[in-house]
Design an enzyme around this catalytic site. Structure first.
Site, PDB file in Angstrom:
ATOM      1  N   LEU A  92       0.828  -1.214   0.000  1.00 38.28           N
ATOM      2  CA  LEU A  92       0.000   0.000   0.000  1.00 38.28           C
ATOM      3  C   LEU A  92       0.859   1.260   0.000  1.00 38.28           C
ATOM      4  CD1 LEU A  92      -2.789  -1.121   2.485  1.00 38.28           C
ATOM      5  CD2 LEU A  92      -2.841  -1.139  -0.009  1.00 38.28           C
ATOM      6  N   HIS A 133       5.902  -9.780   5.180  1.00 36.14           N
ATOM      7  CA  HIS A 133       5.918  -8.470   4.514  1.00 36.14           C
ATOM      8  C   HIS A 133       5.658  -7.366   5.538  1.00 36.14           C
ATOM      9  CE1 HIS A 133       4.671  -5.680   1.066  1.00 36.14           C
ATOM     10  NE2 HIS A 133       4.156  -5.076   2.130  1.00 36.14           N
TER      11      HIS A 133
HETATM   12  O1  LIG Z   1       1.524  -2.813   2.178  1.00 36.72           O
HETATM   13  C1  LIG Z   1       1.034  -3.712   2.881  1.00 36.72           C
HETATM   14  O2  LIG Z   1       1.600  -4.136   3.904  1.00 36.72           O
HETATM   15  C2  LIG Z   1      -0.255  -4.353   2.438  1.00 36.72           C
HETATM   16  C3  LIG Z   1      -0.020  -5.410   1.362  1.00 36.72           C
HETATM   17  C4  LIG Z   1       0.164  -6.755   2.036  1.00 36.72           C
HETATM   18  C5  LIG Z   1       0.629  -7.849   1.115  1.00 36.72           C
HETATM   19  C6  LIG Z   1      -0.137  -8.283   0.027  1.00 36.72           C
HETATM   20  C7  LIG Z   1       0.304  -9.320  -0.769  1.00 36.72           C
HETATM   21  C8  LIG Z   1       1.515  -9.952  -0.511  1.00 36.72           C
HETATM   22  C9  LIG Z   1       2.266  -9.520   0.555  1.00 36.72           C
HETATM   23  C10 LIG Z   1       1.823  -8.495   1.372  1.00 36.72           C
HETATM   24  C11 LIG Z   1      -1.251  -5.446   0.502  1.00 36.72           C
HETATM   25  O3  LIG Z   1      -2.348  -5.673   0.941  1.00 36.72           O
HETATM   26  S1  LIG Z   1      -1.016  -5.159  -1.198  1.00 36.72           S
HETATM   27  C12 LIG Z   1      -2.603  -5.123  -1.931  1.00 36.72           C
HETATM   28  C13 LIG Z   1      -3.328  -6.453  -1.939  1.00 36.72           C
HETATM   29  O4  LIG Z   1      -4.392  -6.524  -1.410  1.00 36.72           O
HETATM   30  C14 LIG Z   1      -2.749  -7.684  -2.533  1.00 36.72           C
HETATM   31  C15 LIG Z   1      -1.676  -7.633  -3.383  1.00 36.72           C
HETATM   32  C16 LIG Z   1      -1.139  -8.824  -3.908  1.00 36.72           C
HETATM   33  C17 LIG Z   1      -1.687 -10.047  -3.573  1.00 36.72           C
HETATM   34  C18 LIG Z   1      -2.780 -10.089  -2.704  1.00 36.72           C
HETATM   35  C19 LIG Z   1      -3.302  -8.926  -2.187  1.00 36.72           C
HETATM   36 ZN   LIG Z   2       3.650  -3.125   2.385  1.00 38.64          ZN
END
Ligand SMILES: O=C(O)C[C@@H](Cc1ccccc1)C(=O)SCC(=O)c1ccccc1
Ligand SMILES: [Zn+2]
Length: 170
Positions: A92, A133
């Site tokens: 994000l 993450h």
């Molecule tokens: O910035 C963050 O921490 C949120 C991030 C968490 C994350 C998603 C996917 C893999 C690792 C960590 C997000 O939510 S990104 C947006 C999202 O919803 C998403 C992106 C890729 C795959 C699944 C969901």
């Molecule tokens: Zn992140």
């Protein structure tokens, strides 16, 4: 309330989060605001570092209906497998940038929940990827740090463009 999310390469994202000593009402309000902010931004996780609050606090919700938020306070993550698997990640704080990162896909999570109750569980798949993450965020690490220099430059350019478009929309 919705909180502003810091965007890469904001140096504040590099701050190391400190442990939560006492779960005060202020922290409970921050937890609620982070959950609202995560849903509004269509994320599945959010670390306090991303909203410029440098304490060891993570919220996540991987449910379909976005009605099962999880809270991890002072989390500790231990890999349970040696071998790493690639997984498409997003962030994000790095909008519209998605790329593969290799991580162990089974980990143990030890933390406190919002009521100070011990959490100790083994997770795998997207939940394991996401908690690692988020843990990185608490240690000032952003997923693009694992990518090539060229991809990091492209990520910076992309974020700049997305922010410009968002500012015009306001
Ligand atoms: O910035 C963050 O921490 C949120 C991030 C968490 C994350 C998603 C996917 C893999 C690792 C960590 C997000 O939510 S990104 C947006 C999202 O919803 C998403 C992106 C890729 C795959 C699944 C969901
Ligand atoms: Zn992140």
């Amino acid at each position: 309330a919705l909180l502003p999310i810091l965007n890469y390469p904001d140096p504040r994202l590099r701050t190391i989060a400190t442990p939560v000593k006492k779960i005060t009402d202020d922290i409970k309000t921050l937890i609620t605001d982070m959950i609202d902010t995560m849903y509004d931004a269509q994320g599945i996780g959010l670390a306090a570092s991303q909203v410029d609050q440098h304490i060891q606090l993570i919220v996540m919700d991987l449910s379909e209906d976005k009605d099962t938020p999880m809270v991890f306070i002072n989390p500790k993550v231990t890999p349970l497998v040696e071998e790493k698997q690639p997984y498409e990640e997003g962030c994000l704080s790095v909008p519209d940038v998605y790329d593969k990162v290799d991580r162990p896909n089974k980990v143990r999570i030890e933390a406190l929940d919002e009521n100070g109750k011990e959490i100790d569980k083994e997770v795998e798949g997207l939940l394991a990827v996401c908690i690692q993450h988020e843990m990185d965020h608490l240690n000032g690490v952003i997923f693009v740090d694992y990518l090539s220099k060229l991809k990091q430059t492209r990520a910076r350019d992309k974020v700049r463009k997305v922010i410009k478009i968002r500012e015009k929309q306001e």
